[in-house]
Design a protein around this motif. Structure first.
Motif, PDB file in Angstrom:
ATOM      1  N   ILE A   1      30.901  43.349   1.363  1.00 43.59           N
ATOM      2  CA  ILE A   1      30.851  43.469  -0.322  1.00 43.59           C
ATOM      3  C   ILE A   1      31.678  42.432  -0.780  1.00 43.59           C
ATOM      4  CG2 ILE A   1      29.808  43.521  -2.856  1.00 43.59           C
ATOM      5  CD1 ILE A   1      28.226  45.777  -1.538  1.00 43.59           C
ATOM      6  N   SER A  39      31.545  44.870  -5.773  1.00 37.32           N
ATOM      7  CA  SER A  39      32.164  45.980  -4.468  1.00 37.32           C
ATOM      8  C   SER A  39      31.921  46.954  -5.072  1.00 37.32           C
ATOM      9  CB  SER A  39      32.650  45.515  -4.072  1.00 37.32           C
ATOM     10  OG  SER A  39      34.398  45.372  -4.256  1.00 37.32           O
ATOM     11  N   SER A  90      25.359  43.364  -6.087  1.00 34.41           N
ATOM     12  CA  SER A  90      26.243  42.685  -4.027  1.00 34.41           C
ATOM     13  C   SER A  90      25.924  41.516  -3.207  1.00 34.41           C
ATOM     14  CB  SER A  90      25.637  44.254  -3.943  1.00 34.41           C
ATOM     15  OG  SER A  90      24.624  44.789  -3.233  1.00 34.41           O
TER      16      SER A  90
END
Length: 317
Positions: free
Chosen positions: A165, A178, A253
């Motif tokens: 991510i 993240s 994400s």
């Protein structure tokens, strides 16, 4: 049937050998990236995963229709002590085989897609490393033969998803997304650890096969512990599989590259929670704890449909 069992033993041995070779390639890449062409590595890794797909497809008949089960276990880390046994154990049964096949097929397609998607990208090797380390972690989770191996796999898929991510970390909002995903993953990790501690406290078994057998063949010694462990498993799976309550990390994400989103957030990471519930299905049935699963699933379906009707971003949809 002896011939079928022998064939399954050979196939499982080939799978373990291939898995070790794949793990060595992935783990050594950061040390050898100056000497290995990244695109050549992707071809080799894709071929390895394709090999897994073939082996798993050939194993379906003996494993599913002939009820063949096989376990590989390695020596204890603390052999000769009185502490809890921590050892790596891998097993192949019908459930682990189907989930391993899911991971392998999606991983194979994602690796091939990465060849074109990241053409010319400076950090292509970095992405390929974390992508395949995630696939390796997911395979270790679904093929785990005991609580320790399962927990290690669960931890690794959370860590690798964080780095995937965070790939475009110079973009605004990526780092925040993240860390948000990592925070939710850490909560699910703690819930899973709590569940395993409860199960060990109730039956003193680190192998989930032994635990489930004791669960169905003996009287329930610690019903409260089992209930608490089951509730922890449900909420742990709800977070990982983005059900109602634990879904807040997923939209953000989607800042990850498309191959990571397709592998993690649409197919494999979110199926880890489903695997967990399937693996401990007999526990939920035995203590009559199925109603919370149905309730969470129904609420998630209704809420997801309402939110999606007003969403314009394709990945978030």
């Amino acid at each position: 049937k002896l011939v079928i069992i022998g064939m399954f033993n050979v196939l499982s041995f080939l799978f373990i050998v291939g898995l070790i070779q794949y793990a060595v390639l992935v783990l050594l890449y950061p040390l050898c990236k100056r000497f290995i062409n990244t695109r050549h590595l992707i071809f080799v890794l894709s071929a390895s995963i394709g090999f897994f797909v073939v082996i798993l497809l050939l194993s379906i008949y003996p494993c599913v229709y002939q009820d063949v089960f096989l376990t590989y276990s390695f020596d204890n880390f603390n052999k000769g002590t009185n502490f809890i046994e921590f050892n790596f154990s891998f097993s192949m049964d019908s459930l682990s085989l189907w989930f391993a096949l899911l991971v392998s097929v999606i991983g194979f397609g994602t690796n091939l897609y990465t060849l074109g998607y990241f053409r010319g990208e400076a950090d292509e090797g970095y992405f390929v490393f974390w992508l395949n380390l995630f696939i390796l972690s997911m395979l270790s989770l679904v093929l785990a033969g005991n609580f320790f191996t399962m927990f290690v796999g669960w931890e690794l898929i959370g860590i690798t998803s964080f780095f995937l991510i965070n790939f475009w970390r110079t973009r605004r909002g990526v780092v925040k997304s993240s860390f948000k995903a990592l925070t939710f993953n850490v909560i699910s990790d703690l819930l899973l650890l709590s569940a395993f501690i409860c199960f060990y406290s109730a039956y003193s078994a680190t192998n989930y096969v032994i635990f489930l057998n004791l669960l169905t063949t003996t009287a329930l010694p610690q019903t409260n512990l089992l209930w608490f462990g089951a509730i922890c498993l449900i909420f742990c799976a709800a977070i990982k599989s983005v059900q109602m309550i634990g879904h807040l990390w997923l939209p953000d994400s989607m800042e990850a590259p498309v191959p990571a989103s397709s592998l993690i957030h649409s197919a494999t990471l979110v199926s880890a929670g489903i695997y967990l519930l399937c693996r401990f299905n007999s526990l939920f049935v035995l203590i009559d704890c199925v109603s919370p699963l149905v309730t969470i699933g129904a609420l998630t379906a209704a809420y997801g449909g309402v939110v999606a009707s007003a969403q314009t971003d394709m990945k978030k949809l």
